[in-house]
Design a protein around this motif. Structure first.
Motif, PDB file in Angstrom:
ATOM      1  N   GLY A 154       0.826  -1.202   0.000  1.00  0.00           N
ATOM      2  CA  GLY A 154       0.000   0.000   0.000  1.00  0.00           C
ATOM      3  C   GLY A 154       0.859   1.251   0.000  1.00  0.00           C
ATOM      4  O   GLY A 154       1.420   1.634   1.027  1.00  0.00           O
ATOM      5  N   PHE A 155       0.971   1.888  -1.152  1.00  0.00           N
ATOM      6  CA  PHE A 155       1.771   3.102  -1.281  1.00  0.00           C
ATOM      7  C   PHE A 155       0.969   4.295  -0.754  1.00  0.00           C
ATOM      8  O   PHE A 155      -0.178   4.506  -1.165  1.00  0.00           O
ATOM      9  CB  PHE A 155       2.133   3.356  -2.739  1.00  0.00           C
ATOM     10  CG  PHE A 155       3.195   2.450  -3.286  1.00  0.00           C
ATOM     11  CD1 PHE A 155       4.448   2.946  -3.617  1.00  0.00           C
ATOM     12  CD2 PHE A 155       2.947   1.096  -3.481  1.00  0.00           C
ATOM     13  CE1 PHE A 155       5.435   2.109  -4.138  1.00  0.00           C
ATOM     14  CE2 PHE A 155       3.923   0.251  -3.995  1.00  0.00           C
ATOM     15  CZ  PHE A 155       5.171   0.756  -4.317  1.00  0.00           C
ATOM     16  N   ASP A 156       1.560   5.050   0.132  1.00  0.00           N
ATOM     17  CA  ASP A 156       0.940   6.273   0.639  1.00  0.00           C
ATOM     18  C   ASP A 156       1.939   7.403   0.427  1.00  0.00           C
ATOM     19  O   ASP A 156       2.886   7.579   1.201  1.00  0.00           O
ATOM     20  CB  ASP A 156       0.591   6.136   2.120  1.00  0.00           C
ATOM     21  CG  ASP A 156      -0.264   7.276   2.639  1.00  0.00           C
ATOM     22  OD1 ASP A 156      -0.097   8.412   2.131  1.00  0.00           O
ATOM     23  OD2 ASP A 156      -1.079   7.061   3.553  1.00  0.00           O
ATOM     24  N   LEU A 157       1.736   8.161  -0.641  1.00  0.00           N
ATOM     25  CA  LEU A 157       2.687   9.208  -0.999  1.00  0.00           C
ATOM     26  C   LEU A 157       2.561  10.419  -0.085  1.00  0.00           C
ATOM     27  O   LEU A 157       3.455  11.266  -0.077  1.00  0.00           O
ATOM     28  CB  LEU A 157       2.469   9.623  -2.456  1.00  0.00           C
ATOM     29  CG  LEU A 157       2.517   8.499  -3.493  1.00  0.00           C
ATOM     30  CD1 LEU A 157       2.429   9.081  -4.906  1.00  0.00           C
ATOM     31  CD2 LEU A 157       3.768   7.658  -3.343  1.00  0.00           C
ATOM     32  N   VAL A 158       1.485  10.503   0.672  1.00  0.00           N
ATOM     33  CA  VAL A 158       1.321  11.607   1.623  1.00  0.00           C
ATOM     34  C   VAL A 158       2.126  11.335   2.882  1.00  0.00           C
ATOM     35  O   VAL A 158       2.896  12.176   3.346  1.00  0.00           O
ATOM     36  CB  VAL A 158      -0.165  11.820   1.963  1.00  0.00           C
ATOM     37  CG1 VAL A 158      -0.320  12.885   3.046  1.00  0.00           C
ATOM     38  CG2 VAL A 158      -0.942  12.227   0.722  1.00  0.00           C
ATOM     39  N   ARG A 159       1.952  10.145   3.428  1.00  0.00           N
ATOM     40  CA  ARG A 159       2.662   9.788   4.661  1.00  0.00           C
ATOM     41  C   ARG A 159       4.101   9.377   4.403  1.00  0.00           C
ATOM     42  O   ARG A 159       4.906   9.321   5.330  1.00  0.00           O
ATOM     43  CB  ARG A 159       1.930   8.643   5.363  1.00  0.00           C
ATOM     44  CG  ARG A 159       0.575   9.022   5.910  1.00  0.00           C
ATOM     45  CD  ARG A 159      -0.260   7.784   6.269  1.00  0.00           C
ATOM     46  NE  ARG A 159       0.478   6.868   7.108  1.00  0.00           N
ATOM     47  CZ  ARG A 159       0.544   5.552   6.891  1.00  0.00           C
ATOM     48  NH1 ARG A 159      -0.047   5.015   5.830  1.00  0.00           N
ATOM     49  NH2 ARG A 159       1.218   4.770   7.712  1.00  0.00           N
ATOM     50  N   GLY A 160       4.436   9.046   3.162  1.00  0.00           N
ATOM     51  CA  GLY A 160       5.785   8.606   2.861  1.00  0.00           C
ATOM     52  C   GLY A 160       6.056   7.204   3.373  1.00  0.00           C
ATOM     53  O   GLY A 160       7.124   6.930   3.930  1.00  0.00           O
ATOM     54  N   VAL A 212       2.661  -2.937   4.131  1.00  0.00           N
ATOM     55  CA  VAL A 212       2.634  -4.264   3.547  1.00  0.00           C
ATOM     56  C   VAL A 212       1.765  -5.194   4.393  1.00  0.00           C
ATOM     57  O   VAL A 212       1.927  -5.262   5.614  1.00  0.00           O
ATOM     58  CB  VAL A 212       4.061  -4.835   3.427  1.00  0.00           C
ATOM     59  CG1 VAL A 212       4.037  -6.246   2.837  1.00  0.00           C
ATOM     60  CG2 VAL A 212       4.930  -3.912   2.565  1.00  0.00           C
ATOM     61  N   GLU A 213       0.843  -5.896   3.730  1.00  0.00           N
ATOM     62  CA  GLU A 213      -0.023  -6.868   4.394  1.00  0.00           C
ATOM     63  C   GLU A 213      -0.055  -8.163   3.591  1.00  0.00           C
ATOM     64  O   GLU A 213       0.087  -8.144   2.364  1.00  0.00           O
ATOM     65  CB  GLU A 213      -1.450  -6.332   4.535  1.00  0.00           C
ATOM     66  CG  GLU A 213      -1.566  -5.115   5.438  1.00  0.00           C
ATOM     67  CD  GLU A 213      -3.004  -4.643   5.580  1.00  0.00           C
ATOM     68  OE1 GLU A 213      -3.770  -4.791   4.599  1.00  0.00           O
ATOM     69  OE2 GLU A 213      -3.368  -4.145   6.653  1.00  0.00           O
ATOM     70  N   ALA A 272       8.013 -10.353   8.943  1.00  0.00           N
ATOM     71  CA  ALA A 272       8.399 -10.532   7.540  1.00  0.00           C
ATOM     72  C   ALA A 272       7.200 -10.454   6.606  1.00  0.00           C
ATOM     73  O   ALA A 272       7.360 -10.424   5.383  1.00  0.00           O
ATOM     74  CB  ALA A 272       9.106 -11.871   7.353  1.00  0.00           C
ATOM     75  N   ASP A 273       5.990 -10.420   7.177  1.00  0.00           N
ATOM     76  CA  ASP A 273       4.780 -10.449   6.355  1.00  0.00           C
ATOM     77  C   ASP A 273       3.885  -9.233   6.525  1.00  0.00           C
ATOM     78  O   ASP A 273       3.051  -8.962   5.669  1.00  0.00           O
ATOM     79  CB  ASP A 273       3.955 -11.697   6.702  1.00  0.00           C
ATOM     80  CG  ASP A 273       4.712 -12.975   6.431  1.00  0.00           C
ATOM     81  OD1 ASP A 273       5.146 -13.159   5.286  1.00  0.00           O
ATOM     82  OD2 ASP A 273       4.882 -13.782   7.365  1.00  0.00           O
ATOM     83  N   ARG A 274       4.024  -8.521   7.608  1.00  0.00           N
ATOM     84  CA  ARG A 274       3.234  -7.320   7.839  1.00  0.00           C
ATOM     85  C   ARG A 274       4.159  -6.257   8.419  1.00  0.00           C
ATOM     86  O   ARG A 274       4.650  -6.389   9.539  1.00  0.00           O
ATOM     87  CB  ARG A 274       2.083  -7.608   8.794  1.00  0.00           C
ATOM     88  CG  ARG A 274       1.154  -6.419   8.977  1.00  0.00           C
ATOM     89  CD  ARG A 274      -0.082  -6.811   9.740  1.00  0.00           C
ATOM     90  NE  ARG A 274      -1.012  -5.707   9.854  1.00  0.00           N
ATOM     91  CZ  ARG A 274      -2.259  -5.814  10.283  1.00  0.00           C
ATOM     92  NH1 ARG A 274      -2.726  -6.995  10.640  1.00  0.00           N
ATOM     93  NH2 ARG A 274      -3.035  -4.760  10.358  1.00  0.00           N
TER      94      ARG A 274
END
Length: 629
Positions: free
Chosen positions: A301-307, A311-312, A340-342
């Motif tokens: 999940g890319f969040d360009l606001v929060r930088g 990952v889930e 390693a997964d979240r």
């Protein structure tokens, strides 16, 4: 503000009305030589049958699907989990803003025509709904030397012809085993490389050609075999991964994320490329888990606001089942939550991509372009009557004048408070990135002893007597220092002078506070308190705890009936429901840099102030000094 106000805030604060997604990059250049090119405009995919994808939202997801081979294993094949995964991606595309899905290879166990055919048929659930890429793993092909192997059942089903109808498809290598996609997400274009599990020298040259043809696009490299991990979750490059690192990844700053399957357990590491930047290398594979991984996917999940990239990892097949009917193993495999997964990756996208896709800052905007109908006053600090302008850190002397650029005569004059020294007010080139003028004033106010500086309108300025009966919008840009040292509780940002008792107000906290002020509480909550012209009341807005160390835009909007505060274009929660018509301004000066109590200034503001504008009507968010989508 006095100590009394601080105490009152904590004792009677109720009286104040107390997630599962930028700059547009120019169009990519011509396709790399030797590719089988897809549509030149293949970069964009704004809609799908499974829901509308928002390519401009700063939040989007990349779905990653590793080894599904045990679901396509001769006569024990069961595609149901993968069909559930694809139905989930299609159904949730709009809600999760899923931009793309990439398979990491080993689609099947033996690569036979029957297995490949069943897998290809299963992918039809996703086809035309979410764009995707598939690459070959060692189990998908009979000849495993490199990508020069010639025809195969895999190539017939998952070669370039499969992707030509996808708007993201950019092209494939001449042998057909490597491909690339260009997708638009987060308001910019991204490159996804899907490389064969044993890419040849010719394949590496092709991949380099793709990167060379798209030099400004951030790239995600996907392949089958790049890294392995022990149970510690720390990934190490495999032999093939080391070859990819040396021959392709480390010398191409565009590649910031490299993903592989093949091995288990999952793991991750961060490597440093030749440009000195981070490259995140991840292995994700769940074939050793219950039901061959049950079509488990990982979402980035890319969040360009929060930088950040959140990952889930979860199984849509198990997720869709009635909780009361899940088997014990299904229940424990529904989601993986280990480190390693979240996890979340912190990425300053602008800085990370600056070496290959620098953002050219917008130039200053002329004053006339940001003075809409009804603008009563507009002040900026890029040029005014002092030699300090243009010299960072230079003193802004008492008596310096900041012109009201509307021509309405609401000029501001500088004066220091108490016995404050020269550093109480200095000029700065620091500014909010969306601010029209590229300049600000640095205030060094404080307590014990009280100190600071203010800018005030003249005694007969028109703004002093403006009643704002048709509403108003007051905007300013603020940056608080980091670290935020000292006690600055209840410092004022802007205000009108005077005592509300002089306007006949009787119901407020104190008759000695001014009729309108924007202040900062001890908790760093912004407080906007106003004594309306018509009502005997003091409706007050309270923000959240605002940040330090970065610029923010603050706007207070009144429509003649109610007042709403916005921080960075976002409406805050605690706005008063009390009626509020106009401001009881008393004919007293407007002030930047402090708030009076009982007609006297104590401490001054501590931080930076940028462009400030007052409009005699309510503005929409898109009309603010810096527009917000």
């Amino acid at each position: 503000m006095s100590a009394e106000r601080r105490t009152h805030h904590h004792q009677t604060v109720h009286r104040r009305a107390l997630l599962r997604a930028a700059v547009v990059v120019p169009a990519a250049g011509a396709a790399a030589a030797g590719t089988t090119a897809g549509p030149a405009a293949a970069a964009e995919d704004s809609s799908a049958a499974g829901g509308r994808f928002d390519a401009e939202s700063p939040r989007f997801a990349l779905a990653v699907l590793p080894d599904t081979q045990y679901l396509f294993d001769a006569d024990s094949a069961d595609p149901a989990p993968l069909r559930a995964t694809f139905r989930y991606l299609a159904a949730e595309r709009a809600a999760a803003n899923i931009a793309f899905m990439t398979h990491l290879g080993d689609v099947t166990e033996h690569g036979t025509e029957d297995e490949i055919g069943l897998a290809a048929d299963t992918f039809r659930v996703l086809h035309g709904r979410v764009p995707y890429s598939v690459l070959a793993g060692n189990h998908d092909i009979r000849s495993s030397t490199d990508d020069q192997r010639g025809d195969s059942a895999y190539l017939a089903a998952f070669g370039p012809d499969r992707y030509r109808s996808m708007p993201t498809f950019g092209g494939a290598s001449p042998d057909g085993y490597n491909s690339y996609h260009v997708l638009r997400a987060g308001g910019r274009r991204w490159l996804v490389l899907a490389l064969d599990w044993r890419v040849s020298d010719k394949g590496l040259a092709w991949a380099q050609g793709v990167l060379d043809a798209h030099p400004t696009l951030p790239a995600v490299l996907t392949t089958h075999d790049i890294a392995w991990s022990d149970d510690d979750g720390r990934a190490r490059l495999s032999g093939n991964g080391q070859r990819l690192w040396e021959r392709l990844i480390k010398g191409n700053d565009q590649i910031f994320l490299a993903l592989g399957g093949h091995y288990w357990p999952p793991g991750r590491t961060v490597l440093t490329n030749d440009a000195g930047n981070d490259v995140h290398v991840h292995i994700t594979n769940y074939q050793d888990r219950y039901y061959g991984g049950a079509g488990m996917i990982r979402t980035y999940g890319f969040d360009l606001v929060r930088g950040v990239i959140d990952v889930e990892t979860f199984s849509p097949w198990f997720l869709a089942r009635d909780p009361g009917k899940r088997s014990p193993l299904a229940a424990e495999t529904i989601e993986l939550t280990g480190s390693a997964d979240r996890f979340s990756l912190t990425v300053d996208f602008g800085r990370r991509f600056a070496g290959f896709a620098p953002v050219t800052p917008a130039g200053p905007r002329p004053a006339r372009a940001v003075m809409p109908r009804g603008t009563l006053a507009y002040w900026r600090f890029d040029s005014f009557g002092t030699d300090a302008a243009g010299t960072p850190g230079a003193t802004v002397a008492d008596g310096a004048v900041v012109k009201d650029l509307t021509g309405n005569g609401n000029d501001l004059t500088v004066r220091r408070l108490h016995s404050s020294g020269a550093d109480a007010l200095t000029w700065s080139a620091d500014h909010h990135q969306g601010q029209p003028a590229h300049a600000s004033l640095r205030f060094d106010g404080g307590k014990d002893p009280d100190r600071g500086a203010v800018l005030t309108t003249a005694a007969r300025a028109a703004l002093n007597s403006e009643k704002f009966l048709r509403g108003y919008t007051i905007e300013t840009f603020v940056r608080l220092p980091e670290p935020f040292e000292g006690d600055h509780s209840w410092m004022g940002v802007l205000s009108w002078e005077g005592r509300n008792a002089e306007a006949g107000k009787t119901t407020g906290w104190s008759p000695l506070e001014p009729t309108c002020s924007l202040n900062l509480s001890p908790e760093r909550f912004l407080q906007f308190v106003v004594y309306p012209h018509e009502q005997d009341a003091d409706p007050t807005s309270w923000s959240h705890a605002v940040p330090t160390g970065r610029w923010m835009h603050i706007a207070v909007v009144n429509d003649g009936r109610r007042t709403v505060m916005y921080v960075d274009g976002s409406r805050i929660a605690r706005n008063p429901s009390q009626a509020s018509t106009g401001i009881a301004t008393l004919g007293k000066p407007f002030v930047l840099g402090a708030t009076q109590f009982d007609g006297t200034f104590g401490q001054g503001f501590y931080g930076w102030l940028g462009d400030t504008r007052i409009v005699g009507r309510p503005l929409r968010v898109e009309e603010f000094l810096t527009p917000f989508d």
